[in-house]
Design a protein around this motif. Structure first.
Motif, short mmCIF file in Angstrom:
data_model
loop_
_atom_site.label_atom_id
_atom_site.label_comp_id
_atom_site.label_asym_id
_atom_site.label_seq_id
_atom_site.Cartn_x
_atom_site.Cartn_y
_atom_site.Cartn_z
N PRO A 215 27.49 13.41 18.47
CA PRO A 215 26.68 13.70 19.66
C PRO A 215 26.80 15.16 20.08
O PRO A 215 27.86 15.79 19.92
N ARG A 216 25.71 15.70 20.60
CA ARG A 216 25.54 17.09 21.07
C ARG A 216 25.20 18.08 19.97
O ARG A 216 25.12 19.27 20.23
N MET A 217 25.02 17.60 18.74
CA MET A 217 24.40 18.48 17.76
C MET A 217 23.00 18.80 18.25
O MET A 217 22.36 18.00 18.93
N ARG A 218 22.51 19.98 17.91
CA ARG A 218 21.14 20.33 18.26
C ARG A 218 20.17 19.66 17.28
O ARG A 218 20.41 19.63 16.08
N PRO A 219 19.06 19.13 17.79
CA PRO A 219 18.10 18.49 16.88
C PRO A 219 17.44 19.48 15.92
O PRO A 219 16.92 19.09 14.88
N ASP A 220 17.47 20.77 16.27
CA ASP A 220 16.82 21.79 15.45
C ASP A 220 17.82 22.64 14.68
O ASP A 220 17.51 23.75 14.26
N ASP A 221 19.04 22.13 14.47
CA ASP A 221 20.06 23.02 13.89
C ASP A 221 19.96 23.14 12.37
O ASP A 221 20.66 23.95 11.76
N GLY A 222 19.10 22.34 11.75
CA GLY A 222 18.82 22.54 10.34
C GLY A 222 19.85 21.94 9.39
O GLY A 222 19.75 22.14 8.18
N ARG A 223 20.82 21.21 9.90
CA ARG A 223 21.82 20.60 9.02
C ARG A 223 21.41 19.17 8.67
O ARG A 223 20.63 18.54 9.38
N VAL A 224 21.96 18.66 7.56
CA VAL A 224 21.41 17.43 7.01
C VAL A 224 21.51 16.24 7.97
O VAL A 224 20.56 15.46 8.08
N VAL A 225 22.62 16.07 8.66
CA VAL A 225 22.77 14.89 9.51
C VAL A 225 21.72 14.89 10.63
O VAL A 225 21.00 13.91 10.83
N PHE B 52 28.15 22.63 20.33
CA PHE B 52 28.44 21.27 19.85
C PHE B 52 29.94 20.99 19.85
O PHE B 52 30.43 20.11 20.56
N LEU B 53 30.71 21.77 19.11
CA LEU B 53 32.15 21.55 19.04
C LEU B 53 32.85 21.99 20.32
O LEU B 53 33.76 21.31 20.81
N GLY B 54 32.43 23.14 20.86
CA GLY B 54 33.09 23.69 22.03
C GLY B 54 33.05 22.77 23.23
O GLY B 54 34.04 22.65 23.96
N SER B 55 31.91 22.10 23.44
CA SER B 55 31.80 21.22 24.60
C SER B 55 32.73 20.02 24.48
O SER B 55 33.33 19.57 25.46
N HIS B 56 32.89 19.50 23.27
CA HIS B 56 33.84 18.40 23.06
C HIS B 56 35.27 18.86 23.29
O HIS B 56 36.09 18.12 23.84
N LEU B 57 35.57 20.09 22.86
CA LEU B 57 36.92 20.63 23.08
C LEU B 57 37.18 20.86 24.56
O LEU B 57 38.28 20.54 25.06
N CYS B 58 36.21 21.40 25.28
CA CYS B 58 36.35 21.57 26.75
C CYS B 58 36.68 20.23 27.40
O CYS B 58 37.61 20.13 28.22
N LEU C 111 23.39 24.30 28.22
CA LEU C 111 23.97 23.94 29.52
C LEU C 111 24.14 22.43 29.63
O LEU C 111 25.11 21.95 30.23
N SER C 112 23.23 21.66 29.04
CA SER C 112 23.30 20.20 29.13
C SER C 112 24.57 19.65 28.49
O SER C 112 25.03 18.56 28.86
N ASN C 113 25.16 20.39 27.56
CA ASN C 113 26.39 19.93 26.90
C ASN C 113 27.59 19.91 27.84
O ASN C 113 28.55 19.18 27.60
N ILE C 114 27.53 20.75 28.88
CA ILE C 114 28.71 20.91 29.75
C ILE C 114 28.40 20.64 31.22
O ILE C 114 29.28 20.77 32.06
N GLN C 115 27.17 20.25 31.52
CA GLN C 115 26.79 20.02 32.92
C GLN C 115 27.68 18.99 33.59
O GLN C 115 28.00 19.10 34.77
N HIS C 116 28.09 17.98 32.82
CA HIS C 116 28.91 16.91 33.39
C HIS C 116 30.32 17.39 33.73
O HIS C 116 31.07 16.68 34.40
N LEU C 117 30.68 18.60 33.29
CA LEU C 117 32.01 19.15 33.58
C LEU C 117 31.99 20.06 34.81
O LEU C 117 33.05 20.46 35.29
N ALA C 118 30.79 20.40 35.29
CA ALA C 118 30.65 21.41 36.35
C ALA C 118 31.39 21.03 37.64
O ALA C 118 31.87 21.91 38.37
#
Length: 333
Positions: free
Chosen positions: A189-199, A24-30, A51-58
């Protein structure tokens, strides 16, 4: 995808290693560093990175992706390191607590060795979890915390605390240039839907008109920082004077109850969801809000994105993601 290797670079840019770069954070930093003209070597073992988080950078010639676990030694010719590798949500880091601890401790050790060998600056993504269930509110960097050393969250909390210790020891013993960010609740954006955090939990449940699960009575508080603001903080911290070695809180100091967050998500999604209360998990903090006076003073950093505006972007992302998943499921049925 390739093995770790030297990345060619122009004099105007740096070669930057980002571990956890597909997360989540790493892809935004990349994305941000590439936009600034830097070369990016993204390392991820894809336990929680996607992979979907960074595919647009490939297609970017300055981007390289390597599948590797940082528990193993890392060898790369780079000019700077951002260590963001580690599952950050309770369901993911609790799934394999030993591996979580190894990622935090052995991973930090491996990357610090690389920084020492190359004489380069290294950034550690630490966490507000080092404060545990705090007795001091809001939490300044000087607060030592109230952490359970053997509870269900300990592999993450204590792992990050140990990583901070290693960073300071490498700085004192080997003069390694260190930067440590204590990250508070971040969303976008790019948080995982199953990450278990409140948002993410609340948005996914609201979009599907399911009951919204609140643990406890909803009076516990959190402070929510939009991902773009956090990445700004990362870059400002990494560019700060080498004398700034203390941990720096990065988060939004505006505090909301969990119930207020749920009600705002329902309102923004137009959902028919109802609130349902469940027992509070063990060691879940009652209050969490950063004192960001150090970041404001030393970095000139304060978050700019209001919760409503950030939630709208995050809801749009999850709405698109769920729609795509439903379409793919229908096509395979």
């Amino acid at each position: 995808m390739s093995n770790l290797h030297s990345v060619s670079v122009t004099p105007a840019s740096q070669r930057v290693l980002i571990t956890g770069g597909a997360g989540f954070l790493g892809s935004h930093l990349c994305e941000r560093l590439l936009a600034q003209g830097h070369e990016v070597l993204c390392v991820d073992n894809f336990v929680t990175g996607r992979l979907s988080n960074i595919q647009h950078l490939a297609s970017n010639p300055k981007f390289r992706l390597v599948r590797q676990d940082i528990v193993l030694p890392v060898v790369a010719e780079v000019d700077a390191i951002y260590n963001l590798a580690c599952p950050a949500s309770p369901p993911h880091y609790q799934a394999d607590p030993i591996q979580t601890m190894k990622t935090n401790v052995l991973g930090a050790l491996n990357l610090l060795e690389l920084a020492r060998q190359r004489g380069i600056r290294i950034f550690q993504a630490s966490t507000s979890e080092v404060y545990g269930d705090p007795h001091v509110h809001p939490q300044p960097e000087s607060y030592w915390g109230n952490v359970n050393p053997f509870g269900p969250r300990s592999c993450y909390d204590e792992g990050k605390r140990c990583a901070e210790t290693l960073f300071f020891d490498f700085h004192k013993q080997h003069d390694v240039e260190i930067k440590i960010a204590r990250i508070f609740n971040t969303y976008g954006p790019r948080m995982r839907p199953d990450d278990g955090r409140v948002v993410s939990n609340f948005i996914v449940q609201a979009l599907q008109n399911e009951d919204i699960t609140i643990y406890g009575n909803g009076s516990q508080t959190r402070s929510f920082c939009f991902v773009d603001d956090l990445i700004d903080g990362f870059l400002k911290l990494m560019a700060s004077d080498r004398s700034l070695t203390s941990p720096v809180n990065l988060g939004n100091p505006v505090e909301f109850t969990v119930r207020e967050l749920a009600e705002q998500v329902i309102d923004l999604t137009g959902s028919r969801s109802k609130l349902v209360l469940r027992p509070l998990p063990i060691d879940d903090p009652q209050q969490r809000r950063p004192d960001i006076s150090l970041a404001t003073r030393e970095l000139g950093w304060t978050p700019k994105v209001a919760l409503t505006d950030g939630l709208k972007q995050t809801i749009q992302y999850f709405d698109g993601l769920l729609t795509q998943e439903a379409r793919e499921l229908a096509e395979t049925a």
